[in-house]
Design an enzyme around this catalytic site. Structure first.
Site, PDB file in Angstrom:
ATOM      1  CG  ASP A 387       0.838  38.026  -9.553  1.00 35.31           C
ATOM      2  OD1 ASP A 387       1.967  37.702  -9.133  1.00 35.31           O
ATOM      3  OD2 ASP A 387       0.642  39.052 -10.248  1.00 35.31           O
ATOM      4  CD  GLU A 390       5.172  37.865  -3.976  1.00 32.09           C
ATOM      5  OE1 GLU A 390       4.304  38.758  -3.989  1.00 32.09           O
ATOM      6  OE2 GLU A 390       5.267  37.025  -4.879  1.00 32.09           O
ATOM      7  CG  ASP A 458       6.886  40.813 -12.385  1.00 24.76           C
ATOM      8  OD1 ASP A 458       6.226  39.867 -12.854  1.00 24.76           O
ATOM      9  OD2 ASP A 458       6.388  41.709 -11.678  1.00 24.76           O
TER      10      ASP A 458
HETATM   11  C1  GLC Z   1       2.681  41.010 -11.369  1.00 28.70           C
HETATM   12  C2  GLC Z   1       2.925  39.634 -11.970  1.00 28.70           C
HETATM   13  C3  GLC Z   1       2.778  39.692 -13.474  1.00 28.70           C
HETATM   14  C4  GLC Z   1       1.391  40.228 -13.816  1.00 28.70           C
HETATM   15  C5  GLC Z   1       1.166  41.593 -13.180  1.00 28.70           C
HETATM   16  C6  GLC Z   1      -0.243  42.117 -13.378  1.00 28.70           C
HETATM   17  O1  GLC Z   1       3.686  41.875 -11.758  1.00 28.70           O
HETATM   18  O2  GLC Z   1       4.161  39.107 -11.604  1.00 28.70           O
HETATM   19  O3  GLC Z   1       2.970  38.420 -14.050  1.00 28.70           O
HETATM   20  O4  GLC Z   1       1.244  40.334 -15.203  1.00 28.70           O
HETATM   21  O5  GLC Z   1       1.418  41.516 -11.783  1.00 28.70           O
HETATM   22  O6  GLC Z   1      -1.170  41.251 -12.845  1.00 28.70           O
END
Ligand code: GLC
Length: 754
Positions: A387, A390, A458
């Site tokens: 995650d 980017e 998200d």
């Molecule tokens: C980011 C991710 C989401 C995750 C969050 C906490 O917003 O896109 O899926 O739950 O971080 O890790």
């Protein structure tokens, strides 16, 4: 700012694999990759090395060309490239000289400082599809987009850019198809007539070379096959990752994770995967377990495994600045973090607080990162969620002088996520021996299908997002990403129970079926929505498990040809205007046989466009003539899903997880048609890489209405199917009664009359 047009040709010669053309302002290099793929690389300053994050093929060693007073001419068996000499312009035609794509006569390719743009002729009826994870309509004509991987918190139905960069689009005009891939990870731009009063389309980037691959195959499936030949195709995924996945930010303790898993089993709702979001860690430090709440991860994993559950854990790139934390200490000691030009480590703020960021562009950093997964694999984790890559830092704008590899951040930002996913994939593949890891990433660049699945970040718990998410998934499929999903229910906000039910029924027909929600939202598991809704959701999840033999065979197609499971109707019907009609643009084929029409949770009937052919409603066998818009009931218990007449769908009986063997019976459902139908059935152990050395089971299943026979070709491969019997289930065959319905599965040719 100076505007320099690439000018007139001053000379050209063959140099290695390239035809090198010198023009006043730039040098163009032309390469041929296959009869349908030609690469043009225009640059003011070609580098010594030719590297790509996406492309895995090499050009042919040489090719023929000739010239006339006006043109350099290159012909392949499928394409004609005419390179206009004065001024330098590139025009592509079919072998029978129909224009496919041509430079705008006036401007061609133009530099303004380091920014480079190519202007193209726009055909009156031209439509555009592609660019992967982009909001907006299926037909991208009259819109423009930017590629700049972004942590797109709270994105809406028009937000651009989102998390990923796939600079590949397909043009459709005059009954012809072509594709174009701009392989340049700088910030890039695509305009499909939006800003030019419909006079031109254009594409380009803030820097780097104007390095594009032109695809001239006819037919969208052929273009997808060529694009994924060039940039790679996905491996077979672990079968368990195709089951139902339950996620949340966060299940806060081992006890809670186990409780979720136990509840699925107690309620007999099938599931394969549960997730740990960031709170499993000690202070959000990557590769650690929280000593209090996840004190005995191995014991938790053993219990999960005993219940046939897999665990996927999240990892973010941000490494907390804290002396004594292994990854921080090692990263500092070995210089693994991204730096400013003066060598100082770049610091940004993310979940753990102040962080440094691994420089995934270096081989040794990727190796180090990959090896660190031992902390997770040694206790039994085999799914890895990448995650914030980017990369995200609070405030978004990482200073442009930060160095990644030997480049400044803006030159390669769009590939950071891919390089992280690559490091994760390569490392965990080594650690897991012969077992397939499951990798999921948020940020990506072209070619990521070789390493990872993706999800669309998200999203929000609204009907609009459910429909938008489907378009994102369908569009990602055009650009090589076959293994995709959205947060079912929507990440932010609280969906209504109706939306949750509806979205879940759509999840059945999404390559990755994952329910996920933001911290603080209402709990989302299937049993949180009242007992009636729980039963509907359970039935839908059971439907997913019944369809797994079909879905797995669909992934085999993605592996072999690049064709995704979730296919916009534009893939098969690129010149059918109704497919692009905003009323029907969300519809898609799920594999060869099923047409799915997403419907808002607030509507209980829907207009559906059925393309030419005959169709059956999946759940009722009601027959429909295609080439029609039909109005059908769409209760929450029955999403409009249709089967193309002549389809063959292998199904299994309900199991609680993919690890369960089930009852040995493979059902072969066949929907009658006047024409014959075929299906390629594929199976392997679902876990290991043995399929790559022949341990698979593959056969063609067909039915011939004239001879009234159903046949199975001899099984290819050394794997033994987990099913011992097949059961025929005929739909729309009228009064036909089979003498037998269940047959012992034999490896040789089987012919069954009816
Ligand atoms: C980011 C991710 C989401 C995750 C969050 C906490 O917003 O896109 O899926 O739950 O971080 O890790």
């Amino acid at each position: 700012m100076e505007t320099a047009i690439s000018g007139n040709i001053q000379g050209f010669k063959q140099q290695g694999e390239a035809l090198v053309i010198k023009a006043a302002e730039a040098e163009a290099r032309v390469y041929i990759y296959s009869p349908t793929i030609i690469r043009i690389c225009l640059s003011k300053n070609h580098g010594d090395t030719d590297t790509s994050f996406a492309v895995i093929q090499k050009p042919v060693p040489d090719f023929d060309f000739d010239e006339s007073a006006e043109f350099i001419r290159i012909n392949t068996s499928a394409l004609k490239l005419r390179i206009h000499k004065s001024p330098l312009r590139f025009n592509f035609y079919t072998a029978d000289s129909k224009p496919l794509s041509e430079d705008d006569e006036r401007f061609g390719t133009t530099w303004q400082g380091s920014r480079v743009i190519t202007y193209r002729k726009l055909y009156a009826d031209e439509k555009f599809i592609g660019l992967g994870e982009k909001t907006g309509d299926l037909n991208r004509r009259n819109t423009s987009y930017t590629n700049w991987n972004t942590d797109a918190v709270d994105y809406g139905p028009k937000t651009d850019p989102l998390y990923k960069t796939f600079p590949f689009f397909i043009g459709l005009h005059s009954g012809l198809t072509y594709g174009l891939f701009l392989d340049n990870p700088h910030k890039s731009y695509f305009d499909f007539g939006a800003t030019t009063d419909e006079q031109m389309s254009w594409f380009g980037a803030d820097g780097g070379d104007q390095n594009y691959y032109f695809f001239g195959a006819q037919g969208v499936p052929q273009l997808i096959a060529d694009y994924t030949w060039l940039t790679g195709r996905m491996e077979m995924p672990p079968l368990w990752s195709l089951g139902y996945q339950q996620c949340r930010w966060s299940y806060m303790s081992a006890a809670e994770v186990l409780d979720i898993a136990k509840t699925f089993r107690k309620k007999q709702i099938p599931a394969d995967v549960v997730y740990c979001d960031i709170d499993y860690m000690e202070g959000f430090k990557i590769f650690t377990w929280n000593k209090k709440t996840f004190a005995k991860p191995k014991a938790m994993m053993d219990e999960l495994k005993a219940m046939n559950f897999h665990l996927v854990t999240i990892v973010d790139p941000g490494i907390k600045i804290e002396a004594g934390y292994q990854q921080y200490d090692e990263g500092v000691k070995n210089g693994y973090f991204a730096t400013y030009p003066n060598g100082e480590k770049y610091t940004g703020y993310v979940w753990p607080g102040r962080c440094h960021f691994p420089d995934f562009f270096r081989d040794n950093v990727r190796e180090w990162w990959g090896a660190a997964f031992k902390a997770l694999t040694e206790v039994g984790v085999d799914g890895f969620w990448n995650d914030m890559n980017e990369p995200a830092a609070w405030g978004q704008n990482i200073p442009w002088m930060v160095q990644f590899g030997d480049k400044d951040m803006p030159e390669v930002r769009n590939a950071y996520g891919t390089q992280m996913a690559r490091a994760t994939y390569e490392g965990t593949r080594k650690l897991l021996g012969n077992k397939r890891p499951f990798v999921l990433t948020r940020a990506a660049y072209a070619g990521t299908q070789r390493y990872s699945a993706v999800w669309t970040g998200d999203n929000s718990g609204t009907d609009e997002h459910m429909l938008l998410g489907q378009r994102l998934v369908n569009s990602l499929g055009i650009t090589g990403m076959a293994f995709t999903g959205v947060d079912i229910g929507g990440f932010s906000g609280n969906p209504t129970p109706e939306l949750m039910v509806r979205w879940n029924s759509l999840g059945v027909y999404t390559p990755m079926f994952r329910n996920h929600a933001i911290q603080g939202s209402k709990m989302r598991e299937p049993w949180q929505w009242g007992s009636t809704n729980e039963q509907i959701i359970k039935k839908d999840i059971e439907q997913r498990y019944k369809l797994l033999p079909y879905i797995y065979s669909g992934f085999y197609q993605s592996h072999i040809t690049g064709m995704p499971l979730s296919r916009t109707l534009a893939i098969e019907h690129p010149f059918d205007d109704l497919v692009f009609d905003t009323r029907f643009q969300n519809q898609f084929m799920f594999g060869d046989a099923l047409l799915v029409a997403p419907v808002e949770s607030t509507r209980l009937n829907a207009d559906v466009y059925l393309p030419p052919g005959n169709w059956y409603r999946l759940n009722s066998n009601e027959k429909f003539n295609g080439d029609e818009i039909v109005n059908v009931a769409a209760p929450l218990t029955d999403l409009p899903v249709f089967v193309k007449a002549g389809s063959i769908i292998p199904m299994q009986h309900i199991v609680q997880s993919t690890a369960e063997k089930g009852d040995d019976i493979l059902e072969l459902h066949i929907w009658h048609n006047e024409e014959p139908g075929t299906f390629i059935y594929y199976e392997d152990d679902g876990i290991s890489y043995d399929y790559q050395s022949g341990a698979f089971y593959k056969r063609e299943i067909g039915f011939e209405p004239i001879n009234r026979v159903i046949h199975l070709s001899a099984a290819a491969g050394s794997f033994t199917s987990k099913y011992d019997k097949i059961q025929l289930v005929l739909h729309g065959f009228g009064k036909v009664k089979l003498k037998n319905e269940v047959f012992t599965l034999e490896n040789g040719v089987m012919e069954i009359g009816y």
